[in-house]
Scaffold this motif. Structure first.
Motif, PDB file in Angstrom:
ATOM      1  N   ARG A  60     -11.007  -7.249   4.188  1.00  0.00           N
ATOM      2  CA  ARG A  60     -11.001  -6.473   2.940  1.00  0.00           C
ATOM      3  C   ARG A  60     -12.400  -6.429   2.315  1.00  0.00           C
ATOM      4  NH1 ARG A  60      -6.232  -5.287   0.324  1.00  0.00           N
ATOM      5  NH2 ARG A  60      -7.310  -5.482  -1.663  1.00  0.00           N
ATOM      6  N   LEU A  65     -12.805  -3.440  -0.331  1.00  0.00           N
ATOM      7  CA  LEU A  65     -11.624  -3.474  -1.196  1.00  0.00           C
ATOM      8  C   LEU A  65     -11.615  -4.714  -2.078  1.00  0.00           C
ATOM      9  CD1 LEU A  65      -8.826  -2.253   1.252  1.00  0.00           C
ATOM     10  CD2 LEU A  65      -9.645  -1.087  -0.796  1.00  0.00           C
ATOM     11  N   VAL A  80     -15.356   4.957   7.178  1.00  0.00           N
ATOM     12  CA  VAL A  80     -14.605   3.766   7.565  1.00  0.00           C
ATOM     13  C   VAL A  80     -13.125   4.118   7.587  1.00  0.00           C
ATOM     14  CG1 VAL A  80     -14.012   1.401   6.920  1.00  0.00           C
ATOM     15  CG2 VAL A  80     -16.299   2.278   6.463  1.00  0.00           C
ATOM     16  N   GLY A  81     -12.430   3.660   8.623  1.00  0.00           N
ATOM     17  CA  GLY A  81     -10.976   3.808   8.656  1.00  0.00           C
ATOM     18  C   GLY A  81     -10.343   2.446   8.484  1.00  0.00           C
ATOM     19  N   PHE A  82      -9.184   2.392   7.796  1.00  0.00           N
ATOM     20  CA  PHE A  82      -8.528   1.100   7.589  1.00  0.00           C
ATOM     21  C   PHE A  82      -7.066   1.253   7.961  1.00  0.00           C
ATOM     22  CE2 PHE A  82      -6.899  -2.648   5.583  1.00  0.00           C
ATOM     23  CZ  PHE A  82      -7.983  -3.511   5.412  1.00  0.00           C
ATOM     24  N   PHE A  84      -3.481  -0.765   7.770  1.00  0.00           N
ATOM     25  CA  PHE A  84      -2.850  -1.928   7.134  1.00  0.00           C
ATOM     26  C   PHE A  84      -1.783  -2.527   8.045  1.00  0.00           C
ATOM     27  CE2 PHE A  84      -4.515   0.594   3.696  1.00  0.00           C
ATOM     28  CZ  PHE A  84      -5.002  -0.331   2.801  1.00  0.00           C
ATOM     29  N   THR A  88       2.140   1.959   5.658  1.00  0.00           N
ATOM     30  CA  THR A  88       1.584   2.425   4.382  1.00  0.00           C
ATOM     31  C   THR A  88       1.480   3.944   4.326  1.00  0.00           C
ATOM     32  OG1 THR A  88       0.308   0.384   4.369  1.00  0.00           O
ATOM     33  CG2 THR A  88      -0.270   1.970   2.699  1.00  0.00           C
ATOM     34  N   LEU A  89       2.616   4.591   4.581  1.00  0.00           N
ATOM     35  CA  LEU A  89       2.642   6.048   4.501  1.00  0.00           C
ATOM     36  C   LEU A  89       3.305   6.454   3.188  1.00  0.00           C
ATOM     37  CD1 LEU A  89       3.846   6.788   8.138  1.00  0.00           C
ATOM     38  CD2 LEU A  89       1.501   6.775   7.267  1.00  0.00           C
ATOM     39  N   LEU A 101      -4.472  12.998   4.332  1.00  0.00           N
ATOM     40  CA  LEU A 101      -4.796  12.458   3.002  1.00  0.00           C
ATOM     41  C   LEU A 101      -6.273  12.129   2.790  1.00  0.00           C
ATOM     42  CD1 LEU A 101      -3.714  11.401   0.209  1.00  0.00           C
ATOM     43  CD2 LEU A 101      -3.629   9.164   1.310  1.00  0.00           C
ATOM     44  N   PRO A 102      -6.921  11.370   3.726  1.00  0.00           N
ATOM     45  CA  PRO A 102      -8.330  11.024   3.477  1.00  0.00           C
ATOM     46  C   PRO A 102      -9.206  12.259   3.306  1.00  0.00           C
ATOM     47  CG  PRO A 102      -7.454   9.739   5.287  1.00  0.00           C
ATOM     48  CD  PRO A 102      -6.419  10.764   4.957  1.00  0.00           C
ATOM     49  N   LEU A 105      -8.436  13.988  -0.151  1.00  0.00           N
ATOM     50  CA  LEU A 105      -9.047  13.292  -1.281  1.00  0.00           C
ATOM     51  C   LEU A 105     -10.524  13.645  -1.433  1.00  0.00           C
ATOM     52  CD1 LEU A 105      -7.374   9.765  -1.072  1.00  0.00           C
ATOM     53  CD2 LEU A 105      -6.916  11.593  -2.700  1.00  0.00           C
ATOM     54  N   SER A 106     -11.138  14.101  -0.345  1.00  0.00           N
ATOM     55  CA  SER A 106     -12.535  14.543  -0.447  1.00  0.00           C
ATOM     56  C   SER A 106     -12.621  16.046  -0.578  1.00  0.00           C
ATOM     57  CB  SER A 106     -13.335  14.121   0.788  1.00  0.00           C
ATOM     58  OG  SER A 106     -12.915  12.896   1.279  1.00  0.00           O
ATOM     59  N   ARG A 146      -4.259   8.683  10.751  1.00  0.00           N
ATOM     60  CA  ARG A 146      -4.857   8.883   9.428  1.00  0.00           C
ATOM     61  C   ARG A 146      -6.217   8.182   9.345  1.00  0.00           C
ATOM     62  NH1 ARG A 146      -1.429   6.444   4.816  1.00  0.00           N
ATOM     63  NH2 ARG A 146      -2.083   4.567   5.915  1.00  0.00           N
ATOM     64  N   ALA A 147      -6.308   6.977   9.954  1.00  0.00           N
ATOM     65  CA  ALA A 147      -7.584   6.259   9.929  1.00  0.00           C
ATOM     66  C   ALA A 147      -8.629   6.990  10.777  1.00  0.00           C
ATOM     67  CB  ALA A 147      -7.393   4.835  10.442  1.00  0.00           C
ATOM     68  N   THR A 150     -11.007  11.016   9.719  1.00  0.00           N
ATOM     69  CA  THR A 150     -12.329  11.254   9.130  1.00  0.00           C
ATOM     70  C   THR A 150     -13.451  11.009  10.146  1.00  0.00           C
ATOM     71  OG1 THR A 150     -12.335   8.971   8.358  1.00  0.00           O
ATOM     72  CG2 THR A 150     -11.648  10.639   6.766  1.00  0.00           C
TER      73      THR A 150
END
Lengths: 250, 257
Positions: A60, A65, A80-82, A84, A88-89, A101-102, A105-106, A146-147, A150
């Motif tokens: 983290r 984070l 960076v991709g994370f 969990f 976490t959807l 989503l990522p 958000l941009s 998702r990670a 980007t």
């Protein structure tokens, strides 16, 4: 050796403990003692250790984070991709919306990149599915897609497959190795499974609790990381080595 | 099928027993009218009663819409700071536990517009479940998803619109179903206390008037219309809730057979 993707210098984390009732000053709980660690660009590093050894805290802090109490975290340029421990959807969004989503958000349109990322984790055709319509393994794949969406340089994974059955976990491990080879990511993978760490990583960092610290840094030399390698002598030997270090540290 | 049929059959049975009892025992209509007499009163006064119902429902819906807008806004503000929540939430509870009948006389003195009086009182009855449920929902957002939004540099507005509000939707809708009924109850109580009368009066006013004149059949007809409205509001909100949550929330998933 390549340039460093991540450099930790004297990074430590102390969580404040509950206010002391007896009046004795409390210094808090040391989750991680001052730690130095350099992760080479393009490498696959696994961090193993028992619960409470600070491995998730370390990850983290690399992600930004959790701020370190002392020391510096340096990260090379790039996304960076994370991933969990749980998928976490967002349950109200489709696989494609979750995956995009990522980008959303941009302010970037992900209507092309998201289906492509889903296809790369073997989920072509499931763009419109909601998380509850997918199995645990498929949800985790969406989370990985998702990670990836980007095009990160650095992928941080926090025990991502711990909740899955062994068969699914093996399949995802194989897929992860293939994706790592294709994309040239730097991967930092936290796990409590020695076998998983040895199978995936070129380098296994072993941690120990109370206080959390790195006790060993082992280069894993596996000639072959195909599914068949799980039965090879080389693999069992390496597992035994890491296991011995872990037991010695406990 | 039996979910509709059984309660309906029971209702018809009770009405028949009621009708028979009134006829056999010869109870006068100003004490207890028979269902057939209530139906007749409903039919003969239909335009008048429906006009009253329209007035009542107008206040009810206005109050409910106002409660949703202010309730969500208040919940978002309270959720944004623990200090704000600690400071102001007790007053939201105060709003809920205070019987609106006791506040009505003050509002009637301070506000001259009767519609506004009814609106304020009905709003006071309806707003609390929206505030408390939405607040609970806003505080139950998945921790990892919050981290994810932070990791990708989401702004506060993005986190609110794309994460917090969708996550609290099931909680909000639960509160809305309770508030729908309370808005109607609040309106009726407010109408009775405010003592509105005349052509612009709501159904509660007509119910009182009819009972003063011992026209119990008409009073019962008002009562039946109000109850039916309450059930209708509940059913409509239930439908809305299922429609919005059907695709993703456990509470509204169609059972797989």
């Amino acid at each position: 050796m390549n340039a460093a993707a991540v450099t930790l210098r004297g990074v430590a984390k102390t969580f404040p403990s509950a206010p002391p009732s007896s009046g004795t000053p409390s210094s808090g709980t040391t989750a991680l003692a001052p730690t130095d660690l350099t992760i080479a660009s393009g490498s696959f590093v696994a961090i193993v250790g028992p619960s409470g050894c600070g491995k998730s805290t370390l990850l983290r802090m690399i992600a930004g984070l959790t701020p370190p109490s002392t020391g510096h975290v340096e990260r090379a340029e790039g996304a960076v991709g994370f991933v969990f421990q749980s998928p976490t959807l967002m349950p109200w969004a489709t696989a494609q919306e979750n995956c995009a989503l990522p980008l959303a958000l941009s302010g970037i349109d992900g209507s092309l990149a998201a289906p492509e990322a889903l296809a790369r984790v073997g989920l072509a055709g499931f763009e419109g599915a909601y998380p509850h319509e997918l199995s645990g393994g498929m949800q985790m794949r969406v989370s990985i897609a998702r990670a990836m969406v980007t095009s990160p340089r650095l992928l941080l994974m926090d025990e991502p497959f711990a909740a899955l059955d062994e068969l699914t976990r093996f399949r995802l491990n194989d897929d992860l190795i293939a994706l790592w080879k294709q994309n040239g990511w730097t991967v930092v993978f936290v796990t409590h499974s020695i076998r998983e760490a040895v199978f995936l990583a070129e380098r296994v960092v072993v941690m120990s609790p109370r206080p959390g610290r790195i006790v060993a840094d082992i280069a894993v030399d596996l000639p072959d990381r195909s599914p068949a390698a799980r039965l090879s002598h080389a693999f069992t030997d390496q597992c035994a080595r890491v296991s011995a270090v872990l037991e010695g540290a406990a | 099928m039996s979910r509709v049929l059984l309660p309906a059959l029971f209702g018809i049975l009770v009405l028949c027993a009621w009708e028979a009892a009134v006829r056999v025992m010869g109870v006068p209509a100003y004490i207890m009218p028979a269902p057939s007499a209530i139906l007749a009163a409903l039919a003969s006064n239909a335009p008048d009663l429906l006009a009253g119902l329209a007035v009542t429902l107008e206040v009810t819906f206005a109050a409910l819409i106002l409660a949703v807008a202010t309730g969500v806004l208040i919940a978002v503000l309270l959720a944004s700071s623990p200090l704000a929540e600690r400071t102001f939430f007790p007053y939201a509870v105060f709003l809920q536990v205070t019987p609106i009948v006791t506040i009505a006389p003050f509002i009637i003195i301070w506000v001259s517009n009767i519609f506004a009086v009814l609106l304020i009182l009905a709003w006071m009855a309806a707003v609390f479940p929206i505030i408390s449920n939405t607040l609970l929902g806003l505080k139950s957002v998945d921790r990892n998803l919050k981290d994810l939004f932070r990791l990708y540099g989401a702004s506060r507005a993005q986190t609110l619109w794309k994460l917090s509000l969708p996550s609290c939707l099931p909680y909000f809708l639960g509160g809305l179903r309770i508030s729908g009924g309370l808005a109607l109850i609040g309106t009726v109580v407010a109408e009775m206390v405010a003592g509105t009368s005349g052509t612009r009066s709501g159904l509660a006013g007509r119910l009182l008037e009819a009972s003063y004149r011992l026209e119990l059949a008409t009073a019962f007809a008002c009562f039946a219309l109000l109850s039916a409205s309450g059930l209708g509001i509940y059913a409509a909100l239930q439908w809305l809730s299922r429609r919005l949550l059907r695709r993703w929330h456990e509470s509204a998933r169609e059972e797989q057979v």
